[in-house]
Design a protein around this motif. Structure first.
Motif, mmCIF file in Angstrom:
data_model
loop_
_atom_site.group_PDB
_atom_site.id
_atom_site.type_symbol
_atom_site.label_atom_id
_atom_site.label_comp_id
_atom_site.label_asym_id
_atom_site.label_seq_id
_atom_site.Cartn_x
_atom_site.Cartn_y
_atom_site.Cartn_z
ATOM 1 N N GLY A 118 0.710 -1.355 -0.038
ATOM 2 C CA GLY A 118 -0.120 0.026 0.016
ATOM 3 C C GLY A 118 0.756 1.188 0.161
ATOM 4 O O GLY A 118 0.255 2.337 -0.078
ATOM 5 N N THR A 119 2.145 1.268 0.005
ATOM 6 C CA THR A 119 2.976 2.268 -0.096
ATOM 7 C C THR A 119 4.341 2.058 -0.445
ATOM 8 O O THR A 119 4.750 0.972 -0.430
ATOM 9 C CB THR A 119 2.842 3.003 1.420
ATOM 10 N N THR A 120 5.009 3.252 -0.769
ATOM 11 C CA THR A 120 6.494 3.032 -1.130
ATOM 12 C C THR A 120 7.333 4.192 -0.530
ATOM 13 O O THR A 120 6.772 5.373 -0.583
ATOM 14 C CB THR A 120 6.902 3.115 -2.539
ATOM 15 N N ILE A 121 8.333 3.834 0.223
ATOM 16 C CA ILE A 121 9.174 4.880 0.763
ATOM 17 C C ILE A 121 10.385 4.681 0.622
ATOM 18 O O ILE A 121 11.073 3.457 0.528
ATOM 19 C CB ILE A 121 9.077 4.958 2.520
ATOM 20 N N VAL A 122 11.439 5.495 0.050
ATOM 21 C CA VAL A 122 12.845 5.651 -0.295
ATOM 22 C C VAL A 122 13.513 6.339 0.473
ATOM 23 O O VAL A 122 13.029 7.817 0.216
ATOM 24 C CB VAL A 122 12.905 5.585 -1.788
ATOM 25 N N ALA A 123 14.782 6.206 0.983
ATOM 26 C CA ALA A 123 15.684 7.276 1.618
ATOM 27 C C ALA A 123 16.975 7.037 0.708
ATOM 28 O O ALA A 123 17.576 5.930 0.303
ATOM 29 C CB ALA A 123 15.897 7.009 2.806
ATOM 30 N N VAL A 124 17.626 8.104 0.356
ATOM 31 C CA VAL A 124 18.908 8.450 -0.192
ATOM 32 C C VAL A 124 19.551 9.358 0.488
ATOM 33 O O VAL A 124 19.353 10.362 1.016
ATOM 34 C CB VAL A 124 18.901 8.874 -1.714
ATOM 35 N N LYS A 125 20.947 8.883 0.800
ATOM 36 C CA LYS A 125 22.029 9.652 1.488
ATOM 37 C C LYS A 125 23.077 9.852 0.515
ATOM 38 O O LYS A 125 23.613 9.099 0.022
ATOM 39 C CB LYS A 125 22.405 8.821 2.812
ATOM 40 N N ARG A 126 23.145 11.167 0.199
ATOM 41 C CA ARG A 126 24.336 11.591 -0.640
ATOM 42 C C ARG A 126 24.881 13.189 -0.279
ATOM 43 O O ARG A 126 24.121 13.840 -0.008
ATOM 44 C CB ARG A 126 23.844 11.510 -2.060
ATOM 45 N N ASP A 127 26.206 13.085 -0.257
ATOM 46 C CA ASP A 127 26.762 14.445 -0.218
ATOM 47 C C ASP A 127 26.310 15.273 0.927
ATOM 48 O O ASP A 127 26.092 16.637 0.717
ATOM 49 C CB ASP A 127 26.780 15.358 -1.621
ATOM 50 N N GLY A 128 26.294 14.590 2.011
ATOM 51 C CA GLY A 128 25.772 15.414 3.219
ATOM 52 C C GLY A 128 24.422 15.675 3.350
ATOM 53 O O GLY A 128 23.881 16.473 4.272
ATOM 54 N N THR A 129 23.561 15.157 2.285
ATOM 55 C CA THR A 129 22.040 15.451 2.565
ATOM 56 C C THR A 129 21.234 14.021 2.567
ATOM 57 O O THR A 129 21.790 13.281 1.577
ATOM 58 C CB THR A 129 21.649 16.300 1.136
ATOM 59 N N CYS A 130 20.378 13.878 3.162
ATOM 60 C CA CYS A 130 19.442 12.603 3.307
ATOM 61 C C CYS A 130 18.172 13.251 2.675
ATOM 62 O O CYS A 130 17.441 14.126 3.306
ATOM 63 C CB CYS A 130 19.585 12.084 4.489
ATOM 64 N N ALA A 131 17.682 12.265 1.741
ATOM 65 C CA ALA A 131 16.093 12.649 1.391
ATOM 66 C C ALA A 131 15.438 11.555 1.567
ATOM 67 O O ALA A 131 15.637 10.492 1.294
ATOM 68 C CB ALA A 131 16.270 13.194 -0.213
ATOM 69 N N ILE A 132 14.289 11.831 2.058
ATOM 70 C CA ILE A 132 13.016 10.490 2.226
ATOM 71 C C ILE A 132 11.904 11.084 1.249
ATOM 72 O O ILE A 132 11.514 12.012 1.425
ATOM 73 C CB ILE A 132 12.757 10.376 3.531
ATOM 74 N N ALA A 133 11.547 10.226 0.369
ATOM 75 C CA ALA A 133 10.227 10.252 -0.421
ATOM 76 C C ALA A 133 9.236 9.282 -0.265
ATOM 77 O O ALA A 133 9.741 7.899 0.085
ATOM 78 C CB ALA A 133 10.864 10.200 -1.744
#
Length: 191
Positions: free
Chosen positions: A4-19
């Protein structure tokens, strides 16, 4: 269920994004909502979480985790380990049908509703029904592009939404940076 959902996290170059996508599915046949927000900030905006699984269980897991963050002064790894120890000591009650990705300016972790804590090896992790698709897409983008973490996370969800029936293209992205840990950037991404 974790469908029922999708969550992804990416950590790169001192920044982490979660979508995360915005689809809420009832059973396996009905889309109940397209624009749910499953990525949010907790602990005074200094920690980002994205959750998948049963909605009630996901909120319970998030609330218990935030209480541990308060108890341990925002120390993400310590809060996660203490929450896991509660589960293993049977103080927290039943297992929750949910998973949580949590990130601050330094750390990226996955917490399960059964007491596991995972520190990903390479700064990319995904959960939920479309998690495998989003993870593969994010890994490929990290290895073959110079895109920032935010763009990779967004594109990974878009790719997953084209494959997984439980994932849509209404995407929310939050990011946190070591340079600006409380900067808020959470507008829905254009599709």
């Amino acid at each position: 269920m974790l469908e029922g959902t999708t969550i992804v996290a990416v950590k790169r170059d001192g920044t982490c994004a979660i979508a995360g996508d915005g689809q809420v599915t009832m059973g396996e046949k009905v889309v109940m909502k397209r624009g749910a927000v499953k990525v949010r900030r907790i602990y005074n905006g200094r920690v980002i979480v994205g959750f998948a699984g049963s909605v009630a269980d996901a909120f319970t897991l998030s609330e218990r985790f935030e209480a541990k963050l308060e108890q341990y002064g925002g120390n993400l790894p310590r809060a996660a380990v203490e929450l896991a120890q509660d589960w293993h000591g049977e103080r927290a009650g039943r297992q929750l049908e949910a998973m949580l990705i949590a990130a601050d300016a330094q750390d990226l972790l996955v917490l399960s509703g059964s007491g596991e804590v995972i520190d990903p090896d390479d700064g990319v992790v995904a959960i939920g029904s479309g998690g495998s698709y989003a993870y593969a897409a994010a890994k490929a983008l990290v290895e073959n592009t110079a895109l920032p973490a935010r763009d990779i996370a967004q594109k990974a969800i878009l790719i997953a939404s084209s494959i997984c029936v439980f994932t849509n293209d209404h995407i929310t992205v939050e990011e946190i940076s070591a340079e600006k840990p409380q900067e808020v950037r959470s507008l829905p991404c254009p599709t």
